[in-house]
Design an enzyme around this catalytic site. Structure first.
Site, mmCIF file in Angstrom:
data_model
loop_
_atom_site.group_PDB
_atom_site.id
_atom_site.type_symbol
_atom_site.label_atom_id
_atom_site.label_comp_id
_atom_site.label_asym_id
_atom_site.label_seq_id
_atom_site.Cartn_x
_atom_site.Cartn_y
_atom_site.Cartn_z
ATOM 1 N N ASP A 1 -24.996 63.045 68.194
ATOM 2 C CA ASP A 1 -24.892 61.632 67.114
ATOM 3 C C ASP A 1 -26.371 61.038 67.010
ATOM 4 O OD1 ASP A 1 -22.357 62.093 67.792
ATOM 5 O OD2 ASP A 1 -22.373 60.741 69.552
ATOM 6 N N LYS B 1 -33.876 69.759 80.356
ATOM 7 C CA LYS B 1 -34.833 69.197 80.805
ATOM 8 C C LYS B 1 -35.072 70.426 81.858
ATOM 9 C CE LYS B 1 -36.554 65.108 82.295
ATOM 10 N NZ LYS B 1 -37.317 64.427 80.992
ATOM 11 N N ASP C 1 -24.028 66.178 72.553
ATOM 12 C CA ASP C 1 -23.301 64.820 72.521
ATOM 13 C C ASP C 1 -24.448 63.617 72.216
ATOM 14 O OD1 ASP C 1 -21.822 63.018 72.630
ATOM 15 O OD2 ASP C 1 -21.144 62.414 74.555
ATOM 16 N N ASP D 1 -35.615 64.785 76.844
ATOM 17 C CA ASP D 1 -36.132 63.302 75.808
ATOM 18 C C ASP D 1 -37.740 63.151 74.450
ATOM 19 O OD1 ASP D 1 -37.918 64.980 77.971
ATOM 20 O OD2 ASP D 1 -38.171 62.949 78.869
ATOM 21 N N TYR E 1 -19.882 66.659 82.099
ATOM 22 C CA TYR E 1 -18.585 65.951 81.100
ATOM 23 C C TYR E 1 -16.819 66.594 82.302
ATOM 24 C CZ TYR E 1 -20.614 63.687 77.463
ATOM 25 O OH TYR E 1 -21.947 62.339 77.573
HETATM 26 MG MG MG Z 1 -20.473 61.941 70.842
HETATM 27 MG MG MG Z 2 -39.821 61.103 79.393
#
Ligand code: MG
Ligand code: MG
Lengths: 355, 355
Positions: free
Chosen positions: A249, A189, A245, A221, A142
């Protein structure tokens, strides 16, 4: 205690819900004999309209000279759906976090027994869920360099992390875990990303300072699945900015209402407290916005200054309002006429006349 | 029809479940008078052990000269938890997708009525869910330049997208939507990322070619919530590589078992079919791995070559096995002795003796 609190209520329903958080803090100040001074400043779309900037200098200056920031919400659809807009409300929040050095976003996710039936998840899967998510807030993609080729055909965003950025939030997460269930799950990851591999290396090293805390790892994931399949497995979740983020959420749906969820963003010198919900422009001015998340963010503010008894009283008042269904229509099965300010009035009254 | 199918069964339970998919395809070939030739090659951790490479040249060559690739699963914990490993099994899959030009990963997510009770979500929220997720597969941060500073203190990953990469998958997604509910939802983070803003611009332009399809937009953090709150709102979801990785794994929990979920990865010249589940090393060799996802990936293969009647028969056989609870222990409430190969035998028998 004397506290100078900067109030940045922002866009949409931000001002309405923040008003109830201030009402709550004023009641606490009166009851416990504190002096809380509130000063307001503009941020977000409303600040762009007024000054051309999502975070005017005067606003940043006020925040830097305050003990804490009480934040509402920002965002306006006229910017969201215009990919060519040069200035965006969200830049105000990103810049504020960066300027105040708020490198850790902390989000408690709790399944309230009295709201289990409102959750989209099966009750038996979520009852007892109590997670604290530590999201790194000032690094990663970001904030990395952004490029768009001159012909507009190639775009890029750079995700970058330094050892130092990872270390400081990792210490916060492990310290929190020591007061909880003594487990930290790093979400990354690392099978694909270089930044994630740096996170693993650094977090493993920091973990050596906290031998009483168990550290484990989950790919992002898989974490997105596990949060729904078995949220009770988590205690403290630690992760980088963008994964945080998304994951936080997602986790916010567990308890049945994001209208209840507060957050803190902390750094070494400053701290900011805000509801996690957005500016919901479609609800603005209708008196239907749920102020509980903003009120609970005020409770996190009190906790931050070690006013734990005061914070606890706010939380008791909130639980009472839920029990009695003194709640806005989003949570109310019986009565859809209770407004944002009526909920705040109930909390204020509970604090001023404790049972 | 004559098809040369490369079989890359990979690590963990990969070989066990792929064997049942081949059994299924052989039964189909016999029943419908097709010629399917299967040739195997190694990939993943097992290929590293054998050759030092997660995707040996011979394997890639076989795939390039085949009509389709039937893939199992890859990954081994001895690489996952070693951040310093130079060669990783997952690199084999990433390289294969890139080399074969498989730029679109397609994942159907369906709530089977007979398995609603297995879902962690409330049944009324998910009944009728039918989503097709189009994930861009060869661009973005997983493939961008990676750097680690010499002192090991700063790491970076670059996320990059070109107009062309976005256009080609967008056309596939819109064409699919035309045969479905005529709605495409682009999942991005256009309020923060330059690459997401390019996605929005390009997708809006491509959408003009498909006036019968409705296009809407959702930020990835909101999408992570909406998938749980109200999955029925989605028809086709279109998104970039990493967001697609997270969102599609999250969506995989909706139906109650990822043991059922298949996927296709397609490009202009090649196509690969695989279960979405991983290599589950802890289940290897026990006969408990659910082969249905691999078998359904074989059905997607048949569909890809327009053998729709054949694909439909495989799906019927699978539905029958679920109805009769001829299923591995993960889905079986009554009997935990039905093995991977027994499920495959049932499917084979159903195809050879259709009712
Ligand atoms: Mg958010
Ligand atoms: Mg995956």
């Amino acid at each position: 205690m004397k506290l100078n609190i900067a109030v940045l209520s922002g866009d949409g329903i931000g001002p309405e819900v923040t008003k109830e958080a201030i009402k709550t803090l004023k009641a606490i100040a009166q009851e416990f004999d504190h002096t809380f001074n509130f000063k307001s400043a503009s941020v977000g779309a409303i600040a762009i309209d007024e000054t051309g900037e999502p975070l005017p200098d005067a606003t940043l200056d006020l925040c830097k000279h305050s003990d804490a920031v009480l934040f509402g919400a920002i965002g306006d659809p006229k910017y969201d759906n215009n990919p060519n807009a040069k200035v965006r409300p969200e830049q105000g929040l990103l810049k504020l976090r960066k300027e105040l050095g708020l490198y850790a976003n902390i989000r408690p996710v709790k399944a309230y027994d009295m709201l289990l039936s409102q959750s989209p998840l099966k009750e038996e899967n979520i009852k007892g869920t109590d997670i604290s998510i530590y999201r790194e807030l000032t690094g990663g993609i970001y904030f990395g360099e952004k490029q768009l080729s001159e012909d507009g055909n190639i775009a890029s965003d750079l995700c970058e992390y330094s050892r130092e950025e990872i270390e400081r939030i990792t210490h916060l997460a492990f310290k929190a875990a020591q007061t909880r269930q003594k487990k930290v799950t790093l979400v990354d990851k690392a099978n694909v990303l270089e930044t994630s591999r740096l996170w693993r290396n650094v977090v493993k090293q920091v973990a050596e300072d906290y031998p009483d805390v168990v550290l484990d790892f989950l790919f992002v994931d898989n974490a997105a699945m596990q949060l729904i399949l078995n949220p009770k497995q988590f205690d403290v979740i630690l992760t980088e900015n963008m994964f945080g983020d998304i994951i936080s959420d997602e986790a916010s749906v567990i308890g049945g209402s994001i209208g209840l969820l507060a957050s803190a963003s902390v750094g070494d010198k400053h701290a900011m407290f805000e509801p996690i919900h957005g500016s919901y422009p479609q609800a603005t001015g209708k008196g239907i916005a749920n102020p509980i998340a903003s009120i609970l963010s005020a409770a996190m503010l009190l906790d931050h200054f070690e006013l734990h008894e005061e914070a606890e009283m706010v939380r008791e008042a909130v639980e009472k309002s839920l029990q009695l269904e003194i709640t806005t229509p989003d949570l109310n099965s019986k009565n859809n006429t209770i407004t944002t300010s009526k909920v705040g009035d109930f909390i204020e009254d509970f604090i001023n006349n404790p049972k």
